[in-house]
Motif scaffolding. Structure first.
Motif, PDB file in Angstrom:
ATOM      1  N   THR A 144      -3.732   5.812  -6.588  1.00  0.00           N
ATOM      2  CA  THR A 144      -3.824   6.584  -5.346  1.00  0.00           C
ATOM      3  C   THR A 144      -3.007   5.888  -4.239  1.00  0.00           C
ATOM      4  O   THR A 144      -3.038   4.666  -4.131  1.00  0.00           O
ATOM      5  N   GLU A 145      -2.263   6.695  -3.457  1.00  0.00           N
ATOM      6  CA  GLU A 145      -1.403   6.227  -2.360  1.00  0.00           C
ATOM      7  C   GLU A 145      -0.142   5.507  -2.836  1.00  0.00           C
ATOM      8  O   GLU A 145       0.580   4.927  -2.032  1.00  0.00           O
ATOM      9  N   GLN A 190     -10.391   4.327   1.901  1.00  0.00           N
ATOM     10  CA  GLN A 190      -9.776   5.538   1.377  1.00  0.00           C
ATOM     11  C   GLN A 190      -9.173   6.379   2.501  1.00  0.00           C
ATOM     12  O   GLN A 190      -9.802   6.609   3.525  1.00  0.00           O
ATOM     13  N   ILE A 191      -7.941   6.826   2.274  1.00  0.00           N
ATOM     14  CA  ILE A 191      -7.257   7.636   3.290  1.00  0.00           C
ATOM     15  C   ILE A 191      -7.967   8.974   3.458  1.00  0.00           C
ATOM     16  O   ILE A 191      -8.148   9.460   4.558  1.00  0.00           O
ATOM     17  N   ARG A 225      -2.173   7.433   8.325  1.00  0.00           N
ATOM     18  CA  ARG A 225      -1.950   8.410   7.247  1.00  0.00           C
ATOM     19  C   ARG A 225      -3.000   9.516   7.238  1.00  0.00           C
ATOM     20  O   ARG A 225      -2.800  10.550   6.623  1.00  0.00           O
ATOM     21  N   TYR A 256       0.803  -1.224   0.000  1.00  0.00           N
ATOM     22  CA  TYR A 256       0.000   0.000   0.000  1.00  0.00           C
ATOM     23  C   TYR A 256       0.834   1.272   0.000  1.00  0.00           C
ATOM     24  O   TYR A 256       0.534   2.224   0.700  1.00  0.00           O
ATOM     25  N   GLY A 257       1.911   1.276  -0.772  1.00  0.00           N
ATOM     26  CA  GLY A 257       2.691   2.499  -0.865  1.00  0.00           C
ATOM     27  C   GLY A 257       3.748   2.618   0.208  1.00  0.00           C
ATOM     28  O   GLY A 257       3.647   3.453   1.106  1.00  0.00           O
ATOM     29  N   LEU A 307      -6.883  -0.246  -1.983  1.00  0.00           N
ATOM     30  CA  LEU A 307      -6.858   0.023  -0.540  1.00  0.00           C
ATOM     31  C   LEU A 307      -8.068  -0.566   0.168  1.00  0.00           C
ATOM     32  O   LEU A 307      -9.160  -0.587  -0.403  1.00  0.00           O
ATOM     33  N   TRP A 355       3.426  10.624  -1.372  1.00  0.00           N
ATOM     34  CA  TRP A 355       2.296   9.754  -1.667  1.00  0.00           C
ATOM     35  C   TRP A 355       1.274  10.479  -2.551  1.00  0.00           C
ATOM     36  O   TRP A 355       1.040  11.681  -2.367  1.00  0.00           O
ATOM     37  N   LEU A 410      -2.281   2.392   7.727  1.00  0.00           N
ATOM     38  CA  LEU A 410      -2.996   3.263   6.781  1.00  0.00           C
ATOM     39  C   LEU A 410      -3.822   4.315   7.528  1.00  0.00           C
ATOM     40  O   LEU A 410      -3.880   5.470   7.131  1.00  0.00           O
ATOM     41  N   ALA A 450      -2.032  11.581  -3.118  1.00  0.00           N
ATOM     42  CA  ALA A 450      -3.248  11.749  -2.312  1.00  0.00           C
ATOM     43  C   ALA A 450      -4.477  11.698  -3.212  1.00  0.00           C
ATOM     44  O   ALA A 450      -5.446  11.003  -2.913  1.00  0.00           O
ATOM     45  N   CYS A 475       0.546   1.169  -5.493  1.00  0.00           N
ATOM     46  CA  CYS A 475      -0.335   0.824  -4.375  1.00  0.00           C
ATOM     47  C   CYS A 475      -1.460  -0.069  -4.862  1.00  0.00           C
ATOM     48  O   CYS A 475      -2.083   0.211  -5.877  1.00  0.00           O
TER      49      CYS A 475
END
Lengths: 591, 591
Positions: free
Chosen positions: B68-69, B112-113, B133, A525-526, B109, B25, B130, B27, B106
């Motif tokens: 993403t990420e 989502q962050i 983050r 995950y990065g 996920l 990262w 995660l 975003a 990545c």
């Protein structure tokens, strides 16, 4: 503050005639010329106080009840000292007591605080709270505080976040033996105490913390040796978006700051750097003390065709023949002394023998000289650089035995021949450790550091083709005067490379999953490029303070058997406590 | 530094035209008007980067692979931003990418962050790396660091030494349940994890350390409740030659410093002070939230002769009748709502009932009004200060039930009626706690704090004559907005007083020896007067950050059942591991 107006290291000439209140411990007490003198001690120093029966008979009478190490509070007048003591910061004054309160008297002590007697360590540990009153131990506590604070200030300035990771956690696969903690609320399950926060700090990099540090307690249930503690204190550091040079730069600044805050001595801040392979070749050690020479000299090639079978045999079958030179010792090293050195490498390092050649003005003198031609002797002398008065000591064996044996012999010679300047401090980085190490016991390759260590770009081909012995890592140990005080590496951040490392270590995908499951997942995950290192706080402080025992720099250490003699831990518990934990003791006490 | 020339919160107008390298990262990523926009994030901020296929088609193509990420490194030129974003520190610029390296892509996920979705806490804990983050969690980590650093700087300035005490130690007698650690090298014995460093810090005072602090991990194997963690972080402090005022002074400076370093809000640094007895009388709590009123009003005396048997009975048999007033709620509190409040005090606090009187312009309205004369009603109104529109709620019961019930009801009313200003911070010292507390369960007196707490000079006579309920201690808790964030006491330093306390607690000399042996001994060798306190770091931070869960301020917390969902600790171990520890599991898994 009713207990003091000043501490006991504070009063000076300027304070004469002041009325002061002081509290502290009675360090010494003596009667002289009708007066009673007490050296009163607190954390900051010592002040002399005086009871004068002519000024106050009742008080002087009461003072007779005070015993050494009692805690008292006095009020009195600061006067100029009759016989000044220039060795004491408060040596210009003394305080004449007008009021006295004995806050707590003291029983007969198990040992004298100010005594120089050769106290057993067990007594010191049992009464640790008294042992810590000794000036050296008080200094060590203060220095430990100073060191920790210097670290924290440096790390804070450099943008590292102090993040604490759990003590109740999970077993570390591939590590040493864990301490286990049975869980009551999760029946039949166990926590493990962390051997290091390694996985957590790497996860914090994946979290985006970027710069992390922690002064963490770590635990290893190893078979105890001298100077090993079951719990120890580690400075743990990790950084993202860095290469080896970035880490080394940051850490050199840290090491310098810490050194300057703890000692008033001068260090050589040049931070030499040496590859692991070179350190082994030259010093037989991955943590060489470079304050003196006596380096290992290579003789293998010239022994291949010599007449001494013990040497040529080893040289022709993949072993090593190497030598160290004990300078100026030809006259002092009798056959008996040389025999003792031989026993040393035989007993501790499994060598089969240690050959020696004394070099004199008249030529060489050695039981093995007869096996060599004059030309060969000349080559040995040239290679080792030995001159008249020296003794050449030669070891022929498997590489590991030769390195370990001569590496240790070199250190012993350094001490025995007084070749080491103890006022000198030299930092040394050892870099580029091998990735893999052959384990004779398990007959397989293991990770020399840990399986998350990244591989040097130039060795990636060797890694991919499986030339295990050629693969070096982006790794670094910091050595101070022959002690490894810290070490670390740039980690693997690429999941494919990580998978390949597991494969090379003989772990199937399933086995790797089972051991490192959630950790492997996290890298999907990065994960940023990252690296870090860890310092052993206790050992580092010990080296800086020139202490010979790690127990003298730890506030409440344990014995080699893992016992705290003061609290008597570990100890028995009640059966009911075990029952709650779904456990039964199988231990049958020996009567 | 090959990975970056700037961090992602750093670039400004002045940097336009510069060539920069950035890492971080992804975003967010979106395509707009033929361009690809990425918000690139690191610990310090967010910078917008742009891929333009017209400038570099290959690169734009490669950028399509970025998810993403993902973690990427780019080099590019800083340009003035087309549509400026004044809400972003870097909102004046954007970077046009010329080189791209995908350091790590990545996977899909688990959540989502940047998402606002209502995530289950279990998911957050399983993927803690995660979860951390998320901007709020990153802020919390940073604030925790800031808080710890502020504490350390303050303590260092004030001459406190950071001394670390063991984690592998001995059971604490009289405490909560210990976590045990079986010892392998001491067969059949167990270490315990410390519930607090209490004994060690007092021993350090006997050692002459004088000023000690430690940010220590502590452990309690309690039945877990919401917001209880099996391991927690404690700021532990102890000082010698001090009285309560000295400790309070020093700590107020600390609390102020910490508060200012963590929040940008204003606190009332007046540090009010209240005796325990008064806090109970007025707020029914030893940690009152004084940001609002709704104080408890005493009605016991006026109920002794009233016609309502339920009240007069309690009032005449040693119980209490007390009231709180819910301001302006007469119209909104229906019988149903009032019934719910009654259930609340009945269910949680064991009260038998909750009476109520609505005050209206026309007079009172209450099921119990008929039992009272007009004069009595007038007295109740006068005592409670209730005016038209208020509801008086009355509880009659044993003192404990009344205090607990009304104390909790008061807090509930404060929330329900929105009486608390959440932007206000008020510190309050609660002092002079009782020494002894009657335990209904064990039918004996127990130490309310711990048996080493010193007794107030003015209560010494009561102590000597055994009037247990009258004995108060030199003790103090620091309360912030209704949360107890710290507490402590001046300790007993006199061995005779200590012996008398043990006697009052029903411990024979032998029992006291058995429990506290080495600790009692230590006091014979010159123990200074001393005292200190301990703060719960996690709770304190939680209150300052206005978080509702303690798990949001702990980097790697456990669930209420003591599990770490990320590492899956605790877990099974192999039988061999238990064998080495002389243990056998008695747990039979339920199939």
């Amino acid at each position: 503050m009713i207990y003091r107006t000043h501490n006991l290291g504070e009063l000076r000439k300027e304070d004469i005639t002041k009325k002061v209140t002081l509290s502290g411990w009675v360090a010494t007490k003596r009667d002289l010329g009708g007066l009673t003198f007490i050296d009163l001690r607190d954390r900051e120093g010592v002040t002399q106080i005086i009871f004068n029966p002519e000024e106050n008979a009742d008080l002087a009478e009461k003072s007779q009840k005070i015993r050494t190490e009692a805690v008292i509070k006095i009020t009195g007048e600061v006067r100029e000292r009759y016989s000044k003591n220039p060795n004491m910061p408060t040596g210009d004054i003394e305080v004449f007591v007008e009021e006295l309160e004995i806050l707590n008297n003291c029983d007969v002590l198990p040992f004298q605080i100010s005594g120089e007697e050769n106290l057993s360590e067990n007594m010191r540990l049992k009464y640790r709270y008294l042992d810590l009153r000794k000036p050296k131990m008080t200094r060590n506590l203060k220095m430990r505080h100073k060191m920790l604070m210097a670290i924290r200030n440096y790390m804070d300035e450099k943008g590292f976040l102090d993040v604490d990771t759990p003590i109740l956690t999970k077993s570390t696969p591939e590590g040493a033996r864990d301490f286990l903690v049975p869980s009551r609320t999760n029946e039949g399950d166990f926590y493990a105490l962390p051997q290091s926060p390694q996985l957590f700090k790497q996860l914090l990099m994946i979290s985006g913390v970027e710069r992390y540090y922690q002064i963490a307690k770590c635990f290893r249930d190893e078979d105890l040796r001298a100077d090993r503690q079951p719990e120890f204190t580690q400075l743990d550091i990790e950084m993202s978006f860095v290469e080896m040079e970035d880490v080394i730069n940051e850490i050199e600044g840290l090491a310098k700051r810490v050194f300057q805050s703890v000692t008033e001595e001068a260090a050589d801040y040049e931070f030499q750097r040496m590859e692991y392979a070179e350190a082994m070749e030259r010093f037989g050690s991955d943590k060489p003390d470079i304050r003196f020479g006596v380096e290992l000299k290579e003789l293998t090639d010239i022994m291949k065709n010599c007449g001494f079978k013990a040497f040529s045999g080893v040289a022709n079958s993949g072993g090593l023949v190497k030598a160290v030179v004990a300078p100026g010792s030809a006259e002092n090293f009798s056959r008996k002394v040389l025999g003792e050195y031989e026993d040393y490498v035989k007993t501790y390092f499994g060598a089969k023998g240690l050959a020696w050649i004394k070099v004199t003005e008249e030529g060489v003198n050695s039981p093995i000289a007869k096996f060599f031609s004059e030309e060969e002797i000349a080559t040995i002398l040239a290679r080792t650089g030995a001159v008249a008065g020296d003794v050449i000591m030669i070891l022929a064996d498997r590489a590991k035995v030769v390195y370990d044996g001569l590496g240790a012999l070199r250190l012993k010679l350094g001490k025995d021949l007084d070749l080491i300047n103890n006022d000198e401090y030299k930092f040394l980085w050892i870099v580029d450790f091998p990735m893999f190490e052959w384990s004779e016991e398990e007959e397989r390759y293991k990770a020399q550091h840990h399986p998350f260590t990244s591989i040097k770009a130039e060795d990636m081909d060797a890694f991919m083709t499986g030339e295990m012995d050629k693969v070096r890592t982006n790794s670094y140990d910091l050595v101070l005067n022959g002690a490894e005080i810290g070490g670390g590496s740039i980690r693997i951040h690429n999941p494919e490379v990580q998978a390949k490392v597991f494969e090379r270590l003989g772990l199937s995908e399933e086995e790797a999953r089972e051991k490192f499951g959630f950790f492997i997942d996290a890298f999907k995950y990065g994960a940023p490029p990252h690296g870090g290192l860890a310092f052993g706080i206790d050992r580092w402080l010990m080296v800086m303070l020139k202490e010979s025992s790690i127990r003298d720099v730890i506030p409440f250490p344990k014995t080699n058997k893992g016992q705290c003699l003061m609290t008597e831990a570990p100890s028995k518990v009640e059966d009911g406590q075990l029952e709650e934990l779904y456990l039964k003791s199988t231990y049958i006490p020996v009567k």
